[in-house]
Motif scaffolding. Structure first.
Motif, PDB file in Angstrom:
ATOM      1  N   THR A  73      -8.880  -2.945 -10.378  1.00 37.85           N
ATOM      2  CA  THR A  73      -8.642  -4.190  -9.641  1.00 37.85           C
ATOM      3  C   THR A  73      -9.421  -5.327 -10.279  1.00 37.85           C
ATOM      4  O   THR A  73     -10.604  -5.179 -10.595  1.00 37.85           O
ATOM      5  CB  THR A  73      -9.064  -4.056  -8.165  1.00 37.85           C
ATOM      6  OG1 THR A  73      -8.379  -2.963  -7.564  1.00 37.85           O
ATOM      7  CG2 THR A  73      -8.754  -5.327  -7.399  1.00 37.85           C
ATOM      8  N   GLU A 106       0.852  -1.186   0.000  1.00 38.77           N
ATOM      9  CA  GLU A 106       0.000   0.000   0.000  1.00 38.77           C
ATOM     10  C   GLU A 106       0.889   1.238   0.000  1.00 38.77           C
ATOM     11  O   GLU A 106       1.790   1.370   0.824  1.00 38.77           O
ATOM     12  CB  GLU A 106      -0.895   0.024   1.245  1.00 38.77           C
ATOM     13  CG  GLU A 106      -1.916  -1.101   1.294  1.00 38.77           C
ATOM     14  CD  GLU A 106      -2.982  -0.965   0.238  1.00 38.77           C
ATOM     15  OE1 GLU A 106      -3.116   0.135  -0.342  1.00 38.77           O
ATOM     16  OE2 GLU A 106      -3.685  -1.944  -0.026  1.00 38.77           O
ATOM     17  N   ARG A 157      -1.431   7.646 -10.559  1.00 37.31           N
ATOM     18  CA  ARG A 157      -1.638   8.867  -9.787  1.00 37.31           C
ATOM     19  C   ARG A 157      -0.851  10.019 -10.398  1.00 37.31           C
ATOM     20  O   ARG A 157       0.331   9.864 -10.713  1.00 37.31           O
ATOM     21  CB  ARG A 157      -1.196   8.656  -8.324  1.00 37.31           C
ATOM     22  CG  ARG A 157      -2.089   7.667  -7.577  1.00 37.31           C
ATOM     23  CD  ARG A 157      -1.498   7.277  -6.246  1.00 37.31           C
ATOM     24  NE  ARG A 157      -2.411   6.407  -5.516  1.00 37.31           N
ATOM     25  CZ  ARG A 157      -2.074   5.691  -4.454  1.00 37.31           C
ATOM     26  NH1 ARG A 157      -0.836   5.750  -3.997  1.00 37.31           N
ATOM     27  NH2 ARG A 157      -2.962   4.935  -3.849  1.00 37.31           N
ATOM     28  N   ARG A 188      -7.634   3.610  -9.972  1.00 38.38           N
ATOM     29  CA  ARG A 188      -7.349   2.284  -9.434  1.00 38.38           C
ATOM     30  C   ARG A 188      -8.195   1.252 -10.178  1.00 38.38           C
ATOM     31  O   ARG A 188      -9.412   1.382 -10.260  1.00 38.38           O
ATOM     32  CB  ARG A 188      -7.673   2.259  -7.938  1.00 38.38           C
ATOM     33  CG  ARG A 188      -7.432   0.932  -7.235  1.00 38.38           C
ATOM     34  CD  ARG A 188      -7.993   1.011  -5.814  1.00 38.38           C
ATOM     35  NE  ARG A 188      -7.646  -0.145  -5.023  1.00 38.38           N
ATOM     36  CZ  ARG A 188      -6.802  -0.144  -4.002  1.00 38.38           C
ATOM     37  NH1 ARG A 188      -6.225   0.991  -3.636  1.00 38.38           N
ATOM     38  NH2 ARG A 188      -6.556  -1.242  -3.324  1.00 38.38           N
ATOM     39  N   LEU A 204      -2.454   0.917 -10.299  1.00 39.58           N
ATOM     40  CA  LEU A 204      -2.707   2.276  -9.832  1.00 39.58           C
ATOM     41  C   LEU A 204      -2.061   3.276 -10.776  1.00 39.58           C
ATOM     42  O   LEU A 204      -1.000   3.021 -11.345  1.00 39.58           O
ATOM     43  CB  LEU A 204      -2.123   2.502  -8.429  1.00 39.58           C
ATOM     44  CG  LEU A 204      -2.668   1.693  -7.261  1.00 39.58           C
ATOM     45  CD1 LEU A 204      -1.913   2.078  -5.986  1.00 39.58           C
ATOM     46  CD2 LEU A 204      -4.148   1.951  -7.082  1.00 39.58           C
ATOM     47  N   ASN A 226      -6.329  10.260  -9.088  1.00 39.55           N
ATOM     48  CA  ASN A 226      -6.019   8.928  -8.574  1.00 39.55           C
ATOM     49  C   ASN A 226      -6.922   7.918  -9.266  1.00 39.55           C
ATOM     50  O   ASN A 226      -8.145   8.066  -9.236  1.00 39.55           O
ATOM     51  CB  ASN A 226      -6.245   8.851  -7.062  1.00 39.55           C
ATOM     52  CG  ASN A 226      -5.194   9.617  -6.278  1.00 39.55           C
ATOM     53  OD1 ASN A 226      -4.005   9.451  -6.501  1.00 39.55           O
ATOM     54  ND2 ASN A 226      -5.639  10.453  -5.354  1.00 39.55           N
ATOM     55  N   ARG A 275      -3.868  -5.617  -9.280  1.00 45.84           N
ATOM     56  CA  ARG A 275      -4.273  -4.222  -9.143  1.00 45.84           C
ATOM     57  C   ARG A 275      -3.289  -3.314  -9.873  1.00 45.84           C
ATOM     58  O   ARG A 275      -2.079  -3.549  -9.850  1.00 45.84           O
ATOM     59  CB  ARG A 275      -4.288  -3.838  -7.660  1.00 45.84           C
ATOM     60  CG  ARG A 275      -4.830  -2.459  -7.377  1.00 45.84           C
ATOM     61  CD  ARG A 275      -4.343  -1.980  -6.016  1.00 45.84           C
ATOM     62  NE  ARG A 275      -2.898  -1.766  -6.036  1.00 45.84           N
ATOM     63  CZ  ARG A 275      -2.157  -1.648  -4.936  1.00 45.84           C
ATOM     64  NH1 ARG A 275      -2.691  -1.780  -3.748  1.00 45.84           N
ATOM     65  NH2 ARG A 275      -0.842  -1.437  -5.021  1.00 45.84           N
TER      66      ARG A 275
END
Length: 723
Positions: free
Chosen positions: A649, A290, A663, A647, A661, A645, A659
Motif C-alpha cells: 500500500t 475489499e 494471494r 499486500r 494484493l 497473502n 494498493r
C-alpha cells in the motif's frame, strides 16, 4: 412478518416514551463563539480561552490494569461546542518525540501507532458509545461500542481530524458534527465520556477515568454537560454508480466476451426524531473494494466465517447482537448479514428512547437464477425476505435486558426465532444469559422446533480472571440469520488465568492459563473433552508470546478420536519501529472429517507474517501459512496446503491510496492479483478504480504454468450529501 416485528418493537418502546435523561453533575463544556480550525495547531483564540479539562491521573488498562501513566506522557484536553459541532483538542506530551510512531494510513489501520481516542456515549444511557481514534498523522479509526457486542469497527462515521507532531509530543483536534450523534435536546444535555491514549513503543494503553478489572467504558465514565444543546435532524442521501466488466477464459487460446454491468443505487438516512433514525437502500452497491482472503477450507468440520463488507449492513450491526456470542462460544453472531446475498432493497430503523434501544432490519433478497421444471420451463421462486427486530432496556450502568425476533422466508421455507438476553455486572463479577426458540416449517421440511440457551459468568481482578460458559443446542434448532458452528450438543467450558507483574523494563506481564471443556455431542453420538494449558507473556514493543499444550477427545460419526496439540507456540512483536513480526507453529493429533472415510490423523501448521513500514506512506505486508495432514499408521500424507497473502500500500495522504494484493492457494493451484486506487473524502464520498485477475496452474492440462482464467475491471463513485 416485517410489520409484526416493527409493531413488536414499537410496543416495547412505547412505555419508555416519557423517559427523560437525568442531568447529573459533570464538566460544563464551554460554547465557542468562533469554531476552531482543525489543523493540529492550537493557535486559535477559541482554544486560548479554554483551560484544560481537569482529568486527574490516567491509568493503564492494557496490557496491565491500574499502572500510573508516567508524567512524561501527560495529556491536556480541551472541549468546546457550537450549534453544529463538538470540538476536542488534545496535547499529548512525550519526552522522546522522535520515537513517536505514526503513519498515514487508511481508516481503521493504525492501531499499532501512537494514538489518542474518545468513547462518547452521547445519549448517556450506558448502552452504546462512539469510539473515535486518531494517530499523530490524523489517520482515523472508529467503532460503535455496545453492551452486547463490544467494539464493532465495521461502520464508518462522519467526523474530522487534524494532527501533527511537535517538539514536545503531538497535538490532535477532532470535530464531531451533531448530525453524527444521537441525543435529546434539553436545557442541560449530559453525555458520558472516557479518554484513551496509547504509547506504541512501550506497548501501554491508558484511560481516564480508570477502567477497573472486569469493567469497560460504560461502568465508570466521566460526565460532560452541554447547555442548551439542540440536535440537528439527520437527512442524508448517498447515490452510487458502479460499472464492472468481467471476462472468463473459454479455452486456453480464447477469451469469452466481456460481461459488463452498470449499477445505479441509492441509500439514505432520515432522523425521525433526535434519537430515532430510518435508513433505507435501493439496489445497494456491493463494492469489490475489499475481497475475502483465502482461508483453509479443506477438512473443515465447521463453516468458515467471512466478515461483512457492505456499508449498509455494516453500520450499527452490533446493535442487533445478543449476549454470550463471539469468542469461544458456539454462536459467533445472531445476525450475520452475509446470509442476505443480493438484496433488492433494505431498511433499518434504529434508535433510543430513554434507556431503551431498538432496531428493526428488513431486506428483500432477490432469488437466484430460477429453477426449471421437468419440461425445461423456468418458474418463479419468491424472493427471500429477512426481518430482524431487537430491543434492549438499560438497567444500571451497562446492565440491560433485551429481546430479539428474527424471521426469514425463502422458497417456502419459513424460519422464526424469538428469545431474550440479560447482562449484569457486579463490580468484579459479571453474568449474562440468553435463550432462543426456533420454529422452522415448509412443504419440503415439515415443521420442527428447537431451542438454545447459554449462561456465562466471569470474575476479574488485577491478579485473577476466569470465564465460564454453559451452552445447550437442540438438534432441531435453526436460526437462518445467525452464524454458528453446530447444533445438537451440550457443553460447559471454562478459562482461568493468574497474572504476575515483574519489575522489568521489557517483561510487562506473565500469566499462566488453563482452558477446559467437556460435553456431549448428540449428533456425533459421543462425549467430548479438552484441556488446554500454557503460559503467556506480554513484553514491551507490543509483544505477545504463547507456549501451550492441549489434549482431548472428540466424537465423529460415533467414533472417538484424539485431538489437541503436542505443542503450540505463537507470538508477535513490533520488533523495530518499521518492522512488525508474527509467527506460530503447532503439531498434534487431529481428525480427518470424512462422512464415510474418517480416521485418526495428525496435523502440523506453521505461519509467518511480517509488515514493513518503510516510511509514513509505504507499507508492505506478507503472510505465509502452511498446514499438513497425514495418517500416522502408514505415514501417508493426505494433504499439504500453502497459502500466501501479500499486500502493498502507498498512502499519499489520509484520503488517497494505491494498493496491490497477491494471494496464492496451493489447494486450488490459484493465484489472485488485485489492484485498487481509492479516494475517500469522508465515508460515503468515494471513488474507486480496481482491476483483478485470477490465475490457475495447469488449466489446459498440458502446460504446468499459471494461466489467467478470469479478469475484471470495476469503477465506483458515490457522494454523501447531508442536508
Amino acid at each position: 412478518m416485517k410489520y409484526i416485528a416493527l409493531a413488536t418493537v414499537c410496543l416495547c418502546i412505547a412505555g419508555q416514551a416519557s423517559a427523560q435523561s437525568q442531568t447529573q453533575s459533570g464538566y460544563r463544556v464551554s460554547r465557542a463563539s468562533t469554531p476552531p480550525k482543525i489543523d493540529g495547531v492550537l493557535d486559535d483564540a477559541t482554544w486560548a480561552s479554554v483551560v484544560p479539562m481537569p482529568t486527574g491521573e490516567w491509568k493503564s488498562y492494557n496490557p496491565n490494569r491500574g499502572d500510573d501513566m508516567p508524567q512524561a506522557y501527560r495529556t491536556e484536553v480541551r472541549i468546546v461546542y457550537d450549534d453544529r459541532n463538538i470540538y476536542f483538542a488534545f496535547h499529548c506530551f512525550d519526552n522522546e518525540p522522535e520515537k513517536i510512531r505514526t503513519n498515514v494510513a487508511r481508516r481503521d489501520s493504525s492501531f499499532s501507532d501512537d494514538w489518542i481516542a474518545i468513547s462518547l456515549d452521547s445519549a448517556a444511557t450506558g448502552q452504546a458509545a462512539y469510539h473515535l481514534f486518531t494517530n499523530p498523522s490524523a489517520s482515523q479509526m472508529d467503532a460503535l461500542n455496545t453492551s452486547a457486542s463490544g467494539e464493532q469497527f465495521d461502520a464508518d462515521m462522519v467526523w474530522f481530524s487534524g494532527a501533527r507532531t511537535t517538539a514536545d509530543g503531538y497535538i490532535v483536534e477532532l470535530q464531531i458534527p451533531l448530525q453524527t450523534l444521537r441525543f435529546s435536546a434539553a436545557d442541560l444535555v449530559p453525555m458520558n465520556l472516557v479518554f484513551f491514549r496509547k504509547v506504541s513503543r512501550i506497548g501501554y494503553s491508558y484511560s481516564w477515568p480508570e477502567m477497573l478489572p472486569g469493567q469497560w467504558v460504560f461502568d465508570r465514565p466521566s460526565r460532560l454537560v452541554f447547555e442548551n444543546l439542540k440536535p440537528r435532524r439527520l437527512v442524508e442521501v448517498l447515490p452510487s454508480v458502479t460499472y464492472s466488466v468481467n471476462q472468463q477464459r473459454e479455452s486456453p487460446s480464447r477469451w469469452g466476451s466481456g460481461a459488463d454491468a452498470f449499477n445505479v443505487g441509492a441509500s439514505g438516512k432520515f432522523g425521525v426524531t433526535s434519537g430515532v433514525t430510518l435508513d433505507a437502500t435501493v439496489n445497494p452497491d456491493f463494492s469489490q473494494v475489499e475481497s475475502d482472503a483465502f482461508q483453509i477450507t479443506v477438512n473443515q468440520r465447521f463453516p468458515v466465517f467471512f466478515s461483512e463488507k457492505r456499508p449498509f449492513f455494516m453500520e450499527g450491526i452490533g446493535l442487533f447482537n445478543i449476549a454470550g456470542t463471539g469468542g469461544d462460544s458456539n454462536m459467533r453472531t445472531a445476525v450475520h448479514t452475509r446470509r442476505i446475498v443480493d438484496p433488492i432493497y433494505g431498511s433499518k430503523l434504529t434508535g433510543t428512547i430513554g434507556k431503551t434501544a431498538f432496531g428493526v432490519l428488513n431486506a428483500v433478497d432477490e432469488s437466484p437464477t430460477p429453477p426449471f421444471t421437468s419440461n425445461g420451463e423456468p418458474f418463479d421462486v419468491p424472493n427471500k425476505v429477512t426481518t430482524v427486530a431487537r430491543v434492549s432496556h438499560g438497567l444500571r450502568r451497562s446492565d440491560y435486558v433485551g429481546g430479539i425476533l428474527t424471521h426469514t422466508n425463502n422458497d417456502g421455507r419459513d424460519n422464526l426465532v424469538a428469545g431474550g438476553d440479560v447482562s449484569l455486572r457486579f463490580s468484579k463479577h459479571s453474568v449474562n444469559a440468553s435463550f432462543l426458540g426456533s420454529r422452522t416449517s415448509g412443504s419440503n421440511v415439515g415443521t420442527h422446533t428447537g431451542s438454545t440457551a447459554q449462561a456465562t459468568y466471569s470474575y476479574a481482578t488485577r491478579r485473577w480472571f476466569t470465564l465460564t460458559q454453559a451452552e445447550h443446542y437442540d438438534r432441531n434448532f435453526s436460526m437462518e440469520t445467525a452464524f454458528f458452528n453446530r447444533v445438537g450438543f451440550s457443553t460447559v467450558w471454562t478459562y482461568a488465568e493468574v497474572n504476575f507483574y515483574p519489575k522489568s523494563k521489557w517483561l510487562q506481564r506473565i500469566y499462566p492459563f488453563v482452558f477446559a471443556r467437556g460435553g456431549r455431542d448428540r449428533i456425533q453420538d459421543g462425549n467430548e473433552e479438552l484441556i488446554h494449558a500454557g503460559i503467556r507473556l506480554r513484553v514491551t514493543r507490543q509483544g505477545f508470546f504463547n507456549i501451550s499444550q492441549s489434549r482431548g477427545h472428540e466424537p465423529w460419526r460415533a467414533t472417538r478420536y484424539a485431538i489437541g496439540r503436542d505443542f503450540n507456540i505463537n507470538g508477535n512483536m513490533q520488533t523495530l519501529r518499521w518492522l512488525f513480526l508474527s509467527g506460530s507453529v503447532n503439531r498434534g493429533p487431529a481428525i480427518f472429517y470424512g462422512d464415510t472415510n474418517h480416521f485418526q490423523g495428525r496435523s502440523q501448521s506453521v505461519s509467518i507474517g511480517a509488515t514493513i513500514q518503510a516510511n509514513q506512506h509505504f507499507s508492505l505486508g506478507s503472510d505465509f501459512f502452511r498446514t499438513r495432514f497425514w495418517r500416522p499408521s502408514s505415514g501417508e500424507q493426505i494433504y499439504a496446503i500453502n497459502i500466501v497473502n501479500a499486500r502493498t500500500t502507498y498512502q499519499f495522504d489520509k484520503h488517497f491510496l494505491v494498493r496491490v494484493l497477491g494471494r496464492y492457494d496451493s489447494s486450488q493451484l490459484r493465484l489472485l492479483t488485485d489492484f485498487l486506487a481509492s479516494y475517500e473524502f469522508v465515508p460515503g464520498t468515494v471513488a474507486h478504480v480496481g482491476y483483478g485477475a485470477l490465475f490457475e496452474k495447469g488449466y489446459d492440462d498440458v502446460s504446468n504454468d499459471f494461466q489467467q482464467i478470469n479478469r475484471g475491471l470495476f469503477l465506483k463513485a458515490s457522494y454523501l450529501r447531508r442536508f
